[in-house]
Design a protein around this motif. Structure first.
Motif, PDB file in Angstrom:
ATOM      1  N   GLU A  78       0.836  -1.201   0.000  1.00 29.48           N
ATOM      2  CA  GLU A  78       0.000   0.000   0.000  1.00 29.48           C
ATOM      3  C   GLU A  78       0.878   1.261   0.000  1.00 29.48           C
ATOM      4  O   GLU A  78       0.642   2.214  -0.742  1.00 29.48           O
ATOM      5  N   LYS A  81       2.412   1.769  -3.373  1.00 27.11           N
ATOM      6  CA  LYS A  81       1.449   2.282  -4.337  1.00 27.11           C
ATOM      7  C   LYS A  81       1.247   3.788  -4.167  1.00 27.11           C
ATOM      8  O   LYS A  81       1.296   4.553  -5.124  1.00 27.11           O
ATOM      9  N   MET A  82       1.034   4.184  -2.929  1.00 28.69           N
ATOM     10  CA  MET A  82       0.801   5.594  -2.642  1.00 28.69           C
ATOM     11  C   MET A  82       2.020   6.444  -3.005  1.00 28.69           C
ATOM     12  O   MET A  82       1.899   7.521  -3.563  1.00 28.69           O
ATOM     13  N   SER A  85       2.637   7.196  -6.803  1.00 35.01           N
ATOM     14  CA  SER A  85       1.956   8.339  -7.406  1.00 35.01           C
ATOM     15  C   SER A  85       2.436   9.658  -6.808  1.00 35.01           C
ATOM     16  O   SER A  85       2.598  10.641  -7.525  1.00 35.01           O
ATOM     17  N   ALA A  86       2.700   9.662  -5.501  1.00 36.82           N
ATOM     18  CA  ALA A  86       3.208  10.896  -4.894  1.00 36.82           C
ATOM     19  C   ALA A  86       4.510  11.322  -5.562  1.00 36.82           C
ATOM     20  O   ALA A  86       4.717  12.500  -5.871  1.00 36.82           O
ATOM     21  N   ASP A 292      -1.398   7.164   2.694  1.00 44.32           N
ATOM     22  CA  ASP A 292      -1.242   8.080   1.577  1.00 44.32           C
ATOM     23  C   ASP A 292      -0.487   9.337   2.027  1.00 44.32           C
ATOM     24  O   ASP A 292       0.507   9.749   1.425  1.00 44.32           O
ATOM     25  N   GLU A 293      -0.952   9.900   3.114  1.00 47.40           N
ATOM     26  CA  GLU A 293      -0.332  11.125   3.622  1.00 47.40           C
ATOM     27  C   GLU A 293       1.112  10.873   4.058  1.00 47.40           C
ATOM     28  O   GLU A 293       1.992  11.708   3.858  1.00 47.40           O
ATOM     29  N   ARG A 296       3.244  10.816   0.943  1.00 47.27           N
ATOM     30  CA  ARG A 296       3.393  12.146   0.396  1.00 47.27           C
ATOM     31  C   ARG A 296       4.381  12.965   1.216  1.00 47.27           C
ATOM     32  O   ARG A 296       5.256  13.661   0.689  1.00 47.27           O
TER      33      ARG A 296
ATOM     34  N   GLU B 100      -0.822   0.810 -12.430  1.00 55.04           N
ATOM     35  CA  GLU B 100      -2.079   1.323 -11.872  1.00 55.04           C
ATOM     36  C   GLU B 100      -3.182   1.268 -12.917  1.00 55.04           C
ATOM     37  O   GLU B 100      -4.027   2.154 -12.965  1.00 55.04           O
TER      38      GLU B 100
END
Lengths: 330, 330
Positions: A78, A81-82, A85-86, A292-293, A296, B100
């Motif tokens: 996870e 994945k996050m 994109s970040a 996610d945060e 980032r 993705e």
DNA sequence: CTGAAAGCGCTTACAG
DNA sequence: CTGAAAGCGCTTACAG
């Protein structure tokens, strides 16, 4: 047809290769018409710049390593994945490095990625990291680790408030009337692991409840093992906090195999808040980390460390994800 | 202290840099004593060769891309793990590329990795792949895909015998006395998806049983949705084959939420044989894919394609992993 | 066995 | 705004 190089494009466009280079890398530094012409010619030839040559020449590359112990662990998947994109949003290219719990692998990856001129690195460790050793691999402080670090070293970190997370779980169980609340450890030796179990013990003490900890094996197997032990107890706990979701899955599985139903007979709360928990039986109530945060922020902190030498330690707040694995004591 | 370059090592060792280069890259081509001296000096200075410069000069690198749609899907995570070590054993360095489900991402990754002089690539697609298009990204036939491919194109593939896998599940259920056997699809549009569902339908026909297929959504959500539908049926199936383990998890979860117990009320068999299934509730009976072997073979085939231009299509045999989610019809 | 030179595909001061 | 030249850190025929 072989891939064209910058010289061929230059020849085809009737300019010098330095102009082609500029047309791509510093577009404002070349006459608009020239630039458009070059870009057109280049596109027609299927030309793309060699990232290798660029990195070698400029001594920087967009590659940023994320070092994780095990990609098979959904938490790290996870996170990967996050962060992919970040990183992508900021013009970086994440490269996933998996250590398989090989202690020396982190150093090797750091070394290798340093050789690729990675601007910085982020590490999600499986064991407590030694900041001094980490710094020796060429990244200096251009590193962020997703865990606490031992002392006030020059390495940025992002974590959540683990104690608060455990408290969220504990209070939820208390409110449901539970007073026999056990804890299943099962994380490797990071600060994360220590912080969670310490929080459990001090909460038990604060509420005058007996602390029962199961602490054998790692991951799902730790959960399974604890489930067997609980099934064999005379006065089993009515609720269990698992150190993470995988542990919780293993626990519920082992309990179920022995005819103990969750949440009917015992309530279980996990830790991580993985999407996978929405599809478990029963769906898992869990302390959610804002993965996610975190991802980032890791990128942001790393950039800041690389550019300005800042070191930060940010601590995020978890929350409780209520699903169906907890219920009132009976 | 900054990282030393080859010239500095050469100076410190009192030889020309070409000799240093040889000491590392073609050790047999340099006098033993000279070589040992150089290696010692280099080690003392903490010197390592720049992979970037090497790749640029030799036009080859050890980087091999594995392109997967979603690393959060345990099947791909498992595959990535296995292939990382398979690649490592052969001197390659796997780099994980996650699309993705972005249709254009595969092409971009191929292009980028081609620019890094990756010797070949392996692709685990989420949708049916167009071999002609794939070949246009510079790898030609130096590609292996983990799925069937449309026609007899010059691209190697490794798959399992999906029809056989479904048959294994079907026969197991039949032996348990089930005659109302449903199928939950929930895979994206690869050949894998098509092969499995076709196998189910032809088996149902062959045994004179009614085929019931649920085919909405993807992954765990497809399972959850099917679970709701089944719970609402007048004459529900007594057994269900799920297109993969994630679908099975979602199905069991939704069934459980509606008071339908597995395997007591309905038997469920998954497909993939993920380790995760050992920790589900109940532990999942599943058709196992030999993921490790698939990964190893993918590397081997890719090497063969790159070196000799061979194209192969290998089909592996699945087996049935018996756990606890199936039982006799009642 | 070892050295000197050219070159992989770019970038970037430096002139003009 | 554009060109010519040097150089990033290596490798590899080619001489010796």
């Amino acid at each position: 047809m072989p891939v064209p190089g910058i010289d061929e494009v230059a020849a085809a466009a009737g300019v010098h290769k330095s102009t082609v280079s500029r047309a791509f890398s510093r577009p404002e530094a070349v006459n608009r018409q020239t630039r458009e012409h070059i870009l057109q010619v280049a596109a027609a030839m299927g030309y793309t710049m060699s990232p290798l040559a660029q990195a070698l020449r400029t001594k920087t590359s967009p590659l940023v390593p994320l070092i994780v112990p095990d990609i098979t662990n959904p938490f790290f998947a996870e996170l990967a994945k996050m962060m992919t994109s970040a990183a992508g949003e900021r013009g970086y290219q994440l490269v996933l490095c998996v250590t398989e719990n090989d202690a020396a692998a982190t150093g090797r990856y750091l070394q290798a990625m340093g050789g690729m001129y990675a601007p910085f690195a982020v590490i999600a460790p499986s064991v407590r990291v030694d900041p001094a050793e980490l710094e020796s691999f060429g990244f200096g402080g251009r590193l962020v680790v997703i865990d606490r670090v031992e002392t006030d070293h020059a390495i940025s970190t992002v974590t959540i408030d683990h104690a608060r997370g455990i408290e969220l779980a504990f209070d939820h169980l208390l409110a449901l009337g539970h007073t026999a609340i056990a804890y299943v450890s099962g994380l490797a030796g990071t600060h994360t692991a220590g912080d969670r179990r310490r929080a459990y013990h001090s909460l038990a003490r604060a509420h005058g409840l007996q602390a029962t900890e199961f602490d054998e094996h790692i991951g799902a197997e730790a959960g399974r093992h604890a489930g067997e032990r609980i099934a064999a107890m005379a006065g089993p706990p009515t609720a269990v906090i698992a150190a993470n979701d995988m542990v919780a899955f293993g626990l519920i599985s082992a309990l179920g195999a022995r005819g103990i139903a969750v949440p009917h007979d015992v309530s279980v709360v996990g830790f991580d808040g993985l999407p996978l928990g929405a599809s478990s039986n029963p769906p898992l109530t869990s302390v959610r980390q804002p993965i996610d945060e975190m991802g980032r922020l890791a990128i942001t902190l790393a950039e800041r460390a690389a550019q300005k030498g800042h070191v930060d330690h940010v601590v995020l707040e978890p929350d409780l994800l209520l699903r169906s694995s907890t219920g009132p004591v009976r």
